[in-house]
Design a protein around this motif. Sequence first.
Motif, PDB file in Angstrom:
ATOM      1  N   ALA A 147      66.255  27.546  39.533  1.00 33.67           N
ATOM      2  CA  ALA A 147      65.089  27.338  38.669  1.00 33.67           C
ATOM      3  C   ALA A 147      63.913  26.775  39.455  1.00 33.67           C
ATOM      4  O   ALA A 147      62.778  27.261  39.325  1.00 33.67           O
ATOM      5  CB  ALA A 147      65.454  26.396  37.521  1.00 33.67           C
ATOM      6  N   ILE A 148      64.187  25.764  40.284  1.00 34.08           N
ATOM      7  CA  ILE A 148      63.093  25.147  41.049  1.00 34.08           C
ATOM      8  C   ILE A 148      62.446  26.179  41.968  1.00 34.08           C
ATOM      9  O   ILE A 148      61.222  26.340  41.993  1.00 34.08           O
ATOM     10  CB  ILE A 148      63.617  23.960  41.887  1.00 34.08           C
ATOM     11  CG1 ILE A 148      64.047  22.827  40.957  1.00 34.08           C
ATOM     12  CG2 ILE A 148      62.548  23.469  42.853  1.00 34.08           C
ATOM     13  CD1 ILE A 148      64.722  21.681  41.671  1.00 34.08           C
ATOM     14  N   ALA A 149      63.301  26.906  42.708  1.00 35.92           N
ATOM     15  CA  ALA A 149      62.756  27.867  43.666  1.00 35.92           C
ATOM     16  C   ALA A 149      61.890  28.918  42.960  1.00 35.92           C
ATOM     17  O   ALA A 149      60.745  29.163  43.352  1.00 35.92           O
ATOM     18  CB  ALA A 149      63.894  28.537  44.434  1.00 35.92           C
ATOM     19  N   CYS A 150      62.433  29.520  41.904  1.00 37.78           N
ATOM     20  CA  CYS A 150      61.695  30.589  41.220  1.00 37.78           C
ATOM     21  C   CYS A 150      60.417  30.056  40.572  1.00 37.78           C
ATOM     22  O   CYS A 150      59.350  30.665  40.669  1.00 37.78           O
ATOM     23  CB  CYS A 150      62.566  31.238  40.147  1.00 37.78           C
ATOM     24  SG  CYS A 150      63.737  32.410  40.826  1.00 37.78           S
TER      25      CYS A 150
ATOM     26  N   PRO B 105      62.298  32.980  34.546  1.00 36.43           N
ATOM     27  CA  PRO B 105      61.197  33.362  35.436  1.00 36.43           C
ATOM     28  C   PRO B 105      61.631  34.476  36.393  1.00 36.43           C
ATOM     29  O   PRO B 105      62.717  34.412  36.955  1.00 36.43           O
ATOM     30  CB  PRO B 105      60.898  32.075  36.212  1.00 36.43           C
ATOM     31  CG  PRO B 105      62.163  31.293  36.156  1.00 36.43           C
ATOM     32  CD  PRO B 105      62.857  31.657  34.880  1.00 36.43           C
ATOM     33  N   SER B 106      60.798  35.512  36.523  1.00 39.97           N
ATOM     34  CA  SER B 106      61.121  36.597  37.450  1.00 39.97           C
ATOM     35  C   SER B 106      60.114  36.639  38.582  1.00 39.97           C
ATOM     36  O   SER B 106      58.913  36.584  38.343  1.00 39.97           O
ATOM     37  CB  SER B 106      61.095  37.950  36.752  1.00 39.97           C
ATOM     38  OG  SER B 106      61.648  37.859  35.491  1.00 39.97           O
TER      39      SER B 106
ATOM     40  N   ALA C  55      65.745  33.544  37.687  1.00 39.76           N
ATOM     41  CA  ALA C  55      66.621  32.387  37.537  1.00 39.76           C
ATOM     42  C   ALA C  55      66.963  32.220  36.066  1.00 39.76           C
ATOM     43  O   ALA C  55      66.088  31.970  35.248  1.00 39.76           O
ATOM     44  CB  ALA C  55      65.933  31.130  38.065  1.00 39.76           C
ATOM     45  N   ASP C  56      68.235  32.375  35.742  1.00 41.54           N
ATOM     46  CA  ASP C  56      68.686  32.233  34.362  1.00 41.54           C
ATOM     47  C   ASP C  56      69.348  30.859  34.225  1.00 41.54           C
ATOM     48  O   ASP C  56      70.457  30.645  34.695  1.00 41.54           O
ATOM     49  CB  ASP C  56      69.685  33.358  34.056  1.00 41.54           C
ATOM     50  CG  ASP C  56      70.103  33.360  32.597  1.00 41.54           C
ATOM     51  OD1 ASP C  56      69.937  32.322  31.937  1.00 41.54           O
ATOM     52  OD2 ASP C  56      70.591  34.393  32.127  1.00 41.54           O
TER      53      ASP C  56
END
Lengths: 328, 364
Positions: free
Chosen positions: B97-100, B167-168, B259-260
């Motif tokens: 999540a953080i990276a995306c 987020p994609s 990120a799911d």
Amino acid sequence: MLKKTLAGIATGALLLGAAACGGGDDEGGGGSDGLVVGFAQVGAESAWRTANSDSVRDSADADDRIADLQFVDAQQQQEKQIEAIRNFITQKVDVIVLAPVVETGWTDVLTDAEQAGIPVILADRGIEEADEDLYVTRIGSDFVEEGRKAGTWTVEEFAENETTGILQLEGTVGSAPANDREAGFFEILDGEDFSYELVDSQSGDFTAEGGKAVMETFISTHGLEDIDLLYAHNDEMGLGAIQAIEEAGYEPGTDIQIIIVDGSKAGFQAGVDGKLNYIVECNPVFGDQLMDLVVQVADGADVEKFTPVVEDAFGVDEFEAELPNRQF
Amino acid sequence: MNLASPVQTAGGGRASAYFKRLMWPLIVLAALLIVNIAVTGFDFIVPSVHDGRLGGAFVNILRRSAPLLLIALGMTLVIATKGIDLSVGAVYAIGAAIACQYILNGDQSALGVVVTAVTLALAIAALIGAWNGAMVAYFGVQPIVATLILMIAGRGIAQLITGGQIPSVADDSPFVSIGRGAIATVPVPIIIGVAVFAALVLLTRTTALGMLLESVGGNPEASRLAGIRAKGITVLAYLIAGICAGLAGIIGAANLGSADANNGGLWIELDAILAVVIGGTTLLGGRFFLVGTTIGVAIIGTLEVTIINVGLSSQWQFTAKAIVVFIVAMLQSPEFRAWILRPFRTGRPGRTPAAHDPEKAPAK
């Protein structure tokens, strides 16, 4: 979003407070102008769910017949939903709407609601059959019908094929949408005089990760030469599979036709890009329909035990026009 | 007791103990591979090159198993300290999540943004790991409880980061090549997996760290009295597990380009524990086997593909997994092997019913 979450927490805290005080307040309850509705939502576990919550809230705000919507985000925990319903009962709301996290364990709390004379509507998901008398109606998607739509399109699209090779990406094993979307699909295929071969079918757990991994294995095991169609039970798995197909050097939508169920923005975008061929909608935006139902139920009108959500299906020509309308 | 004590760590004994531990998992892995080859032909094992990247069924398995490998390696170290880390799946989701999310907020195609995003995600994963370790080492919280907290809360945190959405990242961002790219035709996730494996092996076997870990897991109090800073070692193990989980999440997110928070790396902690146990490391702490863990990961990865190749329906997924794990666990048990082999060992003339044995034994 953070604001929304904080608001959710604040609402929860308020409700807790009300419970702690013994619910002595005499607010709500059959007021003269408009109904008070309590809605125990599952959580915010997916974009679909978020669109669903927004739709219900927006419709309630816009609807004159609804005075207040008490929205509780249960964060996917049944205890929180039970607590929310008990609070709704204490507050004497007019109608309770419940999107149950799980199917079992509702007998006690829904009996309490019944004794308090508050009608319960289930949204989206169902509960076990033994408790069928404890709610008035369930509004939700007809998953079997969704499967039938996918099947009908398949039969028409491949009518001229001698035989059609099909791969299926199932949802989570044993879940209602997975079972019903499969059942509806093959009901049509078997019913029509249609020659097909189900080359393989596996669960991708409704996730992109699962869809991609299973599709990679499908490709390395079966190749794509004899495959005409991929039927994915939701768009996350379909989108994952599209990546796998592209990485293996094939063109999704052309070398293999693809049907997905759900119809998120990302799904429609892939459609516009020509990577898939048919989208069966699983519509979360049923707020208006729910509010109509709430008013009917509050008036004591006779309603069917199941109220299907109005849902559509979209072919290649319609993707671009529909994309801006997508809510999730 | 067969459980190796730190005393018998001399070269030769160690190597043969190692081999004994690894033999059964290797046999099971080989059996799975043979089944797959029998069903789908030699194409299964022979890599093919496509688009400048190695492909083919087995290479795909290795590539897809990279996140599980990283997490299982970290888990091995934690288990060696007599601990367990249930939060790795949640840390996976947080890392992803953080990276995306960071990349989405910046310029997606800029390499600098991607590097910062990955570094940030790893740093926070390390912090979470250190926090877990500190709770266990300094506050005496039981590992299963300490890490359960984040296992439950972690996905909620990941959701807060992503705002409840998935987020994609665009396909042309350098970020996705962490999951899909290849260097000299070798897929990047495999390279990362091998690099982390090599680093951990070097770290634990060429320095005293491995021995310290084993002694802390074997007997924390004795280790402390012997002058080992057991608490620091414990924190380090959880910190490494955190980084590994964060890195796994990054690879997973890069593979999908998204990120799911809810489903990314779901239940991966259980698969990781399984891989560690299959690989011969006991949950009691002490001796640990990074190579064994790697074989365990390969077994789990191959198993999932085998189920599809053999044509079992999806309802069989869990049952088939359970059966294989059962077989491995039984094969690893000396008691079970002795029991199975007993009729063959006693020889024909003296063949007595098993029930009589316990009475006979003391007489000898």
